[in-house]
Design a protein around this motif. Structure first.
Motif, PDB file in Angstrom:
ATOM      1  N   GLU A   6      -3.737  -5.830  -9.769  1.00 48.85           N
ATOM      2  CA  GLU A   6      -5.174  -5.987  -9.332  1.00 48.85           C
ATOM      3  C   GLU A   6      -6.023  -4.747  -9.499  1.00 48.85           C
ATOM      4  OE1 GLU A   6      -5.694  -8.125  -5.739  1.00 48.85           O
ATOM      5  OE2 GLU A   6      -5.029  -9.948  -6.288  1.00 48.85           O
ATOM      6  N   LEU A   7      -5.547  -4.010 -10.547  1.00 48.80           N
ATOM      7  CA  LEU A   7      -6.063  -2.572 -10.740  1.00 48.80           C
ATOM      8  C   LEU A   7      -6.353  -2.293 -12.223  1.00 48.80           C
ATOM      9  CD1 LEU A   7      -4.016   0.172  -8.676  1.00 48.80           C
ATOM     10  CD2 LEU A   7      -6.474  -0.629  -8.523  1.00 48.80           C
ATOM     11  N   SER A   8      -6.776  -3.475 -12.988  1.00 51.01           N
ATOM     12  CA  SER A   8      -7.064  -3.267 -14.362  1.00 51.01           C
ATOM     13  C   SER A   8      -8.262  -2.735 -14.553  1.00 51.01           C
ATOM     14  CB  SER A   8      -7.090  -4.640 -15.124  1.00 51.01           C
ATOM     15  OG  SER A   8      -7.925  -5.491 -14.493  1.00 51.01           O
ATOM     16  N   HIS A   9      -9.196  -2.558 -13.443  1.00 50.24           N
ATOM     17  CA  HIS A   9     -10.518  -1.961 -13.658  1.00 50.24           C
ATOM     18  C   HIS A   9     -10.251  -0.362 -13.295  1.00 50.24           C
ATOM     19  CE1 HIS A   9      -9.931  -2.894  -9.407  1.00 50.24           C
ATOM     20  NE2 HIS A   9     -10.816  -1.871  -8.999  1.00 50.24           N
ATOM     21  N   ARG A  10      -9.142   0.069 -12.824  1.00 48.62           N
ATOM     22  CA  ARG A  10      -8.921   1.574 -12.613  1.00 48.62           C
ATOM     23  C   ARG A  10      -8.114   2.276 -13.632  1.00 48.62           C
ATOM     24  NH1 ARG A  10     -11.052   2.633  -7.384  1.00 48.62           N
ATOM     25  NH2 ARG A  10     -11.104   4.738  -8.255  1.00 48.62           N
ATOM     26  N   ASP A  65      11.879   2.391  -1.810  1.00 54.09           N
ATOM     27  CA  ASP A  65      12.361   3.297  -1.177  1.00 54.09           C
ATOM     28  C   ASP A  65      11.195   3.897  -0.151  1.00 54.09           C
ATOM     29  OD1 ASP A  65      13.672   5.176   0.631  1.00 54.09           O
ATOM     30  OD2 ASP A  65      13.501   6.633  -0.828  1.00 54.09           O
ATOM     31  N   GLU A  66      10.965   3.010   1.028  1.00 60.27           N
ATOM     32  CA  GLU A  66      10.003   3.299   2.098  1.00 60.27           C
ATOM     33  C   GLU A  66       8.615   3.094   1.213  1.00 60.27           C
ATOM     34  OE1 GLU A  66      10.070   3.940   5.240  1.00 60.27           O
ATOM     35  OE2 GLU A  66      12.050   4.878   5.680  1.00 60.27           O
ATOM     36  N   PRO A  67       8.487   2.116   0.627  1.00 58.64           N
ATOM     37  CA  PRO A  67       7.114   2.025  -0.268  1.00 58.64           C
ATOM     38  C   PRO A  67       5.753   2.175   0.541  1.00 58.64           C
ATOM     39  CG  PRO A  67       8.131  -0.228   0.131  1.00 58.64           C
ATOM     40  CD  PRO A  67       9.231   0.993   0.652  1.00 58.64           C
ATOM     41  N   THR A  68       5.960   1.591   1.950  1.00 58.47           N
ATOM     42  CA  THR A  68       4.793   1.745   2.695  1.00 58.47           C
ATOM     43  C   THR A  68       4.529   3.077   3.746  1.00 58.47           C
ATOM     44  OG1 THR A  68       5.687   0.194   4.663  1.00 58.47           O
ATOM     45  CG2 THR A  68       4.764  -0.755   2.802  1.00 58.47           C
ATOM     46  N   GLY A  69       5.705   3.886   3.690  1.00 56.99           N
ATOM     47  CA  GLY A  69       5.611   4.958   4.401  1.00 56.99           C
ATOM     48  C   GLY A  69       4.366   6.040   4.641  1.00 56.99           C
ATOM     49  N   ASN A  70       3.859   6.089   3.560  1.00 55.85           N
ATOM     50  CA  ASN A  70       2.640   7.016   3.315  1.00 55.85           C
ATOM     51  C   ASN A  70       1.323   6.391   3.222  1.00 55.85           C
ATOM     52  OD1 ASN A  70       4.274   9.384   3.439  1.00 55.85           O
ATOM     53  ND2 ASN A  70       4.084   9.714   1.076  1.00 55.85           N
ATOM     54  N   LEU A  71       1.498   4.837   3.892  1.00 63.38           N
ATOM     55  CA  LEU A  71       0.181   4.058   3.608  1.00 63.38           C
ATOM     56  C   LEU A  71      -0.067   3.749   4.961  1.00 63.38           C
ATOM     57  CD1 LEU A  71       1.250   1.663   0.727  1.00 63.38           C
ATOM     58  CD2 LEU A  71      -0.101   3.972   0.759  1.00 63.38           C
ATOM     59  N   ASP A  72      -1.561   3.612   5.501  1.00 66.06           N
ATOM     60  CA  ASP A  72      -2.039   3.070   6.659  1.00 66.06           C
ATOM     61  C   ASP A  72      -1.346   1.484   6.843  1.00 66.06           C
ATOM     62  OD1 ASP A  72      -4.224   0.948   5.687  1.00 66.06           O
ATOM     63  OD2 ASP A  72      -4.960   2.857   4.814  1.00 66.06           O
ATOM     64  N   VAL A 131       0.179  -3.782   4.727  1.00 63.65           N
ATOM     65  CA  VAL A 131       0.224  -5.372   4.575  1.00 63.65           C
ATOM     66  C   VAL A 131       0.220  -5.796   3.324  1.00 63.65           C
ATOM     67  CG1 VAL A 131      -0.748  -7.350   5.560  1.00 63.65           C
ATOM     68  CG2 VAL A 131      -0.068  -5.723   7.166  1.00 63.65           C
ATOM     69  N   GLU A 132      -1.067  -5.299   2.555  1.00 64.55           N
ATOM     70  CA  GLU A 132      -1.428  -5.452   1.233  1.00 64.55           C
ATOM     71  C   GLU A 132      -0.153  -5.362   0.115  1.00 64.55           C
ATOM     72  OE1 GLU A 132      -4.798  -3.101   0.408  1.00 64.55           O
ATOM     73  OE2 GLU A 132      -6.149  -4.407   1.846  1.00 64.55           O
ATOM     74  N   ILE A 133       0.550  -4.219   0.393  1.00 63.44           N
ATOM     75  CA  ILE A 133       1.722  -3.665  -0.503  1.00 63.44           C
ATOM     76  C   ILE A 133       2.828  -4.788  -0.170  1.00 63.44           C
ATOM     77  CG2 ILE A 133       3.474  -2.025  -1.131  1.00 63.44           C
ATOM     78  CD1 ILE A 133       0.568  -1.390  -2.272  1.00 63.44           C
ATOM     79  N   MET A 134       3.024  -5.089   0.796  1.00 62.72           N
ATOM     80  CA  MET A 134       4.039  -6.031   1.209  1.00 62.72           C
ATOM     81  C   MET A 134       4.064  -7.664   0.650  1.00 62.72           C
ATOM     82  SD  MET A 134       6.616  -4.526   2.382  1.00 62.72           S
ATOM     83  CE  MET A 134       7.522  -5.784   2.438  1.00 62.72           C
ATOM     84  N   SER A 188      -6.956   5.584  -3.995  1.00 61.94           N
ATOM     85  CA  SER A 188      -6.383   5.898  -2.828  1.00 61.94           C
ATOM     86  C   SER A 188      -4.797   5.674  -2.649  1.00 61.94           C
ATOM     87  CB  SER A 188      -7.145   4.712  -1.998  1.00 61.94           C
ATOM     88  OG  SER A 188      -6.480   3.511  -2.332  1.00 61.94           O
ATOM     89  N   GLY A 189      -4.246   5.958  -1.665  1.00 60.24           N
ATOM     90  CA  GLY A 189      -2.886   5.888  -1.412  1.00 60.24           C
ATOM     91  C   GLY A 189      -2.261   4.587  -1.854  1.00 60.24           C
ATOM     92  N   GLY A 190      -3.125   3.454  -1.297  1.00 57.92           N
ATOM     93  CA  GLY A 190      -2.602   2.101  -1.645  1.00 57.92           C
ATOM     94  C   GLY A 190      -2.682   1.708  -3.207  1.00 57.92           C
ATOM     95  N   GLN A 191      -3.736   2.364  -3.830  1.00 59.96           N
ATOM     96  CA  GLN A 191      -3.949   2.038  -5.178  1.00 59.96           C
ATOM     97  C   GLN A 191      -2.856   2.997  -6.001  1.00 59.96           C
ATOM     98  OE1 GLN A 191      -8.041   3.418  -5.466  1.00 59.96           O
ATOM     99  NE2 GLN A 191      -8.806   1.479  -5.626  1.00 59.96           N
ATOM    100  N   GLN A 192      -2.349   4.200  -5.567  1.00 56.24           N
ATOM    101  CA  GLN A 192      -1.320   5.033  -6.222  1.00 56.24           C
ATOM    102  C   GLN A 192      -0.007   4.102  -5.995  1.00 56.24           C
ATOM    103  OE1 GLN A 192      -1.223   9.350  -5.863  1.00 56.24           O
ATOM    104  NE2 GLN A 192      -3.170   8.994  -4.427  1.00 56.24           N
ATOM    105  N   GLN A 193       0.192   3.484  -5.046  1.00 55.89           N
ATOM    106  CA  GLN A 193       1.176   2.805  -4.777  1.00 55.89           C
ATOM    107  C   GLN A 193       1.377   1.399  -5.677  1.00 55.89           C
ATOM    108  OE1 GLN A 193       4.332   2.929  -4.596  1.00 55.89           O
ATOM    109  NE2 GLN A 193       4.554   3.210  -2.719  1.00 55.89           N
ATOM    110  N   ARG A 194       0.189   0.815  -6.187  1.00 63.04           N
ATOM    111  CA  ARG A 194       0.158  -0.358  -6.779  1.00 63.04           C
ATOM    112  C   ARG A 194       0.298   0.002  -8.083  1.00 63.04           C
ATOM    113  NH1 ARG A 194      -2.438  -4.975  -5.143  1.00 63.04           N
ATOM    114  NH2 ARG A 194      -3.058  -5.038  -2.833  1.00 63.04           N
ATOM    115  N   VAL A 195      -0.180   0.987  -8.508  1.00 61.31           N
ATOM    116  CA  VAL A 195       0.163   1.894 -10.062  1.00 61.31           C
ATOM    117  C   VAL A 195       1.770   2.286 -10.211  1.00 61.31           C
ATOM    118  CG1 VAL A 195      -0.173   3.724 -11.619  1.00 61.31           C
ATOM    119  CG2 VAL A 195      -2.226   2.925 -10.130  1.00 61.31           C
ATOM    120  N   ALA A 196       2.107   2.606  -9.219  1.00 68.87           N
ATOM    121  CA  ALA A 196       3.866   2.852  -9.176  1.00 68.87           C
ATOM    122  C   ALA A 196       4.451   1.387  -9.268  1.00 68.87           C
ATOM    123  CB  ALA A 196       4.237   3.621  -7.974  1.00 68.87           C
TER     124      ALA A 196
END
Length: 223
Positions: free
Chosen positions: A130-134, A166-173, A178-181, A143-151
């Motif tokens: 859900e990041l085709s617009h960025r 590896d710790e995919p939510t470690g640097n996120l609020d 929850v969104e990444i999971m 944002s951190g969450g958007q960067q993880q989505r790109v990754a």
């Protein structure tokens, strides 16, 4: 898909031998969602490096898709890392001067995929997260969450059979975590095998199976 048989990784510190992994054995079947949980220094990163073919064991055997890793050359191992395994890291590991689109496209360039196919697969991967617009934004504009989505899109674009996170939510609020999971659950529902390494019990409990690692020793935990 993954089978570790009595795997040990030993480091020499001064005159002392330290077991990062101590005769660890486990199996992960194709299509499973498994978490590996343990505190800092427990051997999690070593386990990830071995599963991801970034490092080799000193003792024991690692069998991936029915073939012992020892039978592969360095060139073949590099091909496995690039085609079979999608890596997702805590720090995202995006190249800051490239746009989101260019970061996601990079592994396909390494694979020699033609331009038209690359563009198509990058757009599909970015739509799934859900990041085709960025797509034209650089990491510093996300944002951190958007960067993880790109990754995650970068891992997804090579169509790997295994996602290693590896710790995919470690640097996120917590909300973004929850969104990444939720995204990992969607990837799993699509039939992907996911191995998620974490120190967080709440994150580990999201998986179907939970494997605990402590002082290099591995045991199954009831979720």
């Amino acid at each position: 898909m993954i089978r570790l048989k009595e795997v040990s990784k030993i480091y020499t510190i001064g005159e002392e031998c330290v077991y990062a992994l101590n005769h660890a054995s486990m199996q992960i079947k194709e299509g499973e969602f498994v978490s590996i949980i343990g505190p800092s220094g427990s051997g999690k990163s070593t386990m990830m490096n071995i599963i991801g073919c970034l490092d080799t064991a000193d003792e024991g055997e690692y069998i991936l898709d029915g073939i012992s890793i020892e039978q592969y050359s360095e060139t073949e191992l590099a091909r496995i890392r690039n085609r079979k395994i999608g890596f997702i890291f805590q720090n995202f590991n995006l190249l800051p001067k490239l746009t989101a689109e260019e970061n996601v496209e990079l592994p396909l360039i390494y694979q020699g995929v033609k331009t038209s196919e690359r563009k198509k697969r990058v757009r599909e991967a970015m739509e799934k997260v859900e990041l085709s617009h960025r797509m034209q934004h650089c990491p510093t504009e996300l944002s951190g969450g958007q960067q993880q989505r790109v990754a995650i899109a970068r891992a997804l674009v090579t169509q790997p059979s295994l996602f290693l996170a590896d710790e995919p939510t470690g640097n996120l609020d917590s909300k973004t975590g929850v969104e990444i999971m939720k995204l990992f659950h969607e990837l799993h529902e699509m039939g992907n095998t996911i191995v998620l390494i974490t120190h967080d019990n709440g994150v580990a409990d999201e998986a179907e199976r939970k494997i605990q690692i402590l002082d290099g020793k591995v045991k199954e935990v009831t979720v």
